[in-house]
Scaffold this motif. Structure first.
Motif, PDB file in Angstrom:
ATOM      1  N   LEU A  12     -15.215  25.742  31.727  1.00  0.00           N
ATOM      2  CA  LEU A  12     -16.290  25.802  30.909  1.00  0.00           C
ATOM      3  C   LEU A  12     -16.860  27.414  31.049  1.00  0.00           C
ATOM      4  CD1 LEU A  12     -18.851  24.391  29.737  1.00  0.00           C
ATOM      5  CD2 LEU A  12     -19.760  24.003  31.930  1.00  0.00           C
ATOM      6  N   ILE A  13     -17.013  27.851  29.701  1.00  0.00           N
ATOM      7  CA  ILE A  13     -17.370  29.157  29.618  1.00  0.00           C
ATOM      8  C   ILE A  13     -18.644  29.502  29.031  1.00  0.00           C
ATOM      9  CG2 ILE A  13     -16.648  31.445  28.481  1.00  0.00           C
ATOM     10  CD1 ILE A  13     -14.405  30.409  30.189  1.00  0.00           C
ATOM     11  N   ASP A  14     -19.272  30.455  29.509  1.00  0.00           N
ATOM     12  CA  ASP A  14     -20.681  30.716  29.044  1.00  0.00           C
ATOM     13  C   ASP A  14     -20.662  31.479  27.824  1.00  0.00           C
ATOM     14  OD1 ASP A  14     -23.297  32.581  28.899  1.00  0.00           O
ATOM     15  OD2 ASP A  14     -23.892  31.208  30.556  1.00  0.00           O
ATOM     16  N   ALA A  15     -21.498  31.058  26.810  1.00  0.00           N
ATOM     17  CA  ALA A  15     -21.345  31.556  25.614  1.00  0.00           C
ATOM     18  C   ALA A  15     -21.855  32.996  25.493  1.00  0.00           C
ATOM     19  CB  ALA A  15     -21.766  30.650  24.397  1.00  0.00           C
ATOM     20  N   TYR A  16     -22.939  33.453  26.259  1.00  0.00           N
ATOM     21  CA  TYR A  16     -23.369  34.796  26.385  1.00  0.00           C
ATOM     22  C   TYR A  16     -22.870  35.688  27.115  1.00  0.00           C
ATOM     23  CZ  TYR A  16     -27.695  32.652  24.193  1.00  0.00           C
ATOM     24  OH  TYR A  16     -28.637  32.153  23.548  1.00  0.00           O
ATOM     25  N   THR A  17     -22.286  35.202  28.037  1.00  0.00           N
ATOM     26  CA  THR A  17     -21.719  36.258  29.047  1.00  0.00           C
ATOM     27  C   THR A  17     -20.223  36.286  28.757  1.00  0.00           C
ATOM     28  OG1 THR A  17     -21.536  34.854  31.059  1.00  0.00           O
ATOM     29  CG2 THR A  17     -23.462  36.051  30.586  1.00  0.00           C
ATOM     30  N   ASN A  53     -32.155  28.093  24.202  1.00  0.00           N
ATOM     31  CA  ASN A  53     -32.066  27.267  25.682  1.00  0.00           C
ATOM     32  C   ASN A  53     -30.645  27.550  26.262  1.00  0.00           C
ATOM     33  OD1 ASN A  53     -32.093  25.558  27.747  1.00  0.00           O
ATOM     34  ND2 ASN A  53     -32.331  23.748  26.497  1.00  0.00           N
ATOM     35  N   PRO A  54     -30.554  28.624  26.831  1.00  0.00           N
ATOM     36  CA  PRO A  54     -29.106  29.236  27.440  1.00  0.00           C
ATOM     37  C   PRO A  54     -28.536  28.064  28.236  1.00  0.00           C
ATOM     38  CG  PRO A  54     -30.780  30.865  27.728  1.00  0.00           C
ATOM     39  CD  PRO A  54     -31.506  29.726  27.271  1.00  0.00           C
ATOM     40  N   PRO A  55     -28.881  27.313  28.874  1.00  0.00           N
ATOM     41  CA  PRO A  55     -28.087  26.364  29.809  1.00  0.00           C
ATOM     42  C   PRO A  55     -27.037  25.541  28.653  1.00  0.00           C
ATOM     43  CG  PRO A  55     -30.175  26.429  30.737  1.00  0.00           C
ATOM     44  CD  PRO A  55     -30.308  27.247  29.587  1.00  0.00           C
ATOM     45  N   THR A  56     -27.594  25.439  27.403  1.00  0.00           N
ATOM     46  CA  THR A  56     -26.901  24.564  26.700  1.00  0.00           C
ATOM     47  C   THR A  56     -25.786  25.515  25.811  1.00  0.00           C
ATOM     48  OG1 THR A  56     -28.301  25.130  24.569  1.00  0.00           O
ATOM     49  CG2 THR A  56     -28.946  23.142  26.096  1.00  0.00           C
ATOM     50  N   CYS A  57     -25.583  26.584  26.026  1.00  0.00           N
ATOM     51  CA  CYS A  57     -24.668  27.552  25.359  1.00  0.00           C
ATOM     52  C   CYS A  57     -23.392  27.854  26.094  1.00  0.00           C
ATOM     53  CB  CYS A  57     -25.493  28.870  24.822  1.00  0.00           C
ATOM     54  SG  CYS A  57     -26.884  28.752  23.783  1.00  0.00           S
TER      55      CYS A  57
END
Length: 65
Positions: A24-29, A6-10
């Motif tokens: 707030l940093i996106d864990a994927y990008t 669930n990418p919005p939670t990462c």
């Protein structure tokens, strides 16, 4: 809670010394999520860097101090 399916939670929080905002940093990008940054203020409304930051239990709020 973070769930990799669930990418919005990462996401994670980042901050530095000095008067830089909490980000707030996106864990994927690794990019700033949605352009959001959060400043912390002392009792006379001066921007200060926090000593620690965390999410609340359901991830809907950020606490720093």
């Amino acid at each position: 809670l973070m769930n990799s399916s669930n990418p919005p939670t990462c996401a994670f929080l980042s901050y530095t010394r000095g008067n830089a905002p909490i980000q707030l940093i996106d864990a994927y990008t690794g990019k700033l999520r949605g352009g959001y940054s959060y400043s912390s203020y002392d009792d006379v409304d001066a921007i200060v860097s926090p000593h620690c930051v965390t999410f609340n239990g359901d991830g809907s709020r950020i606490y720093g101090g």
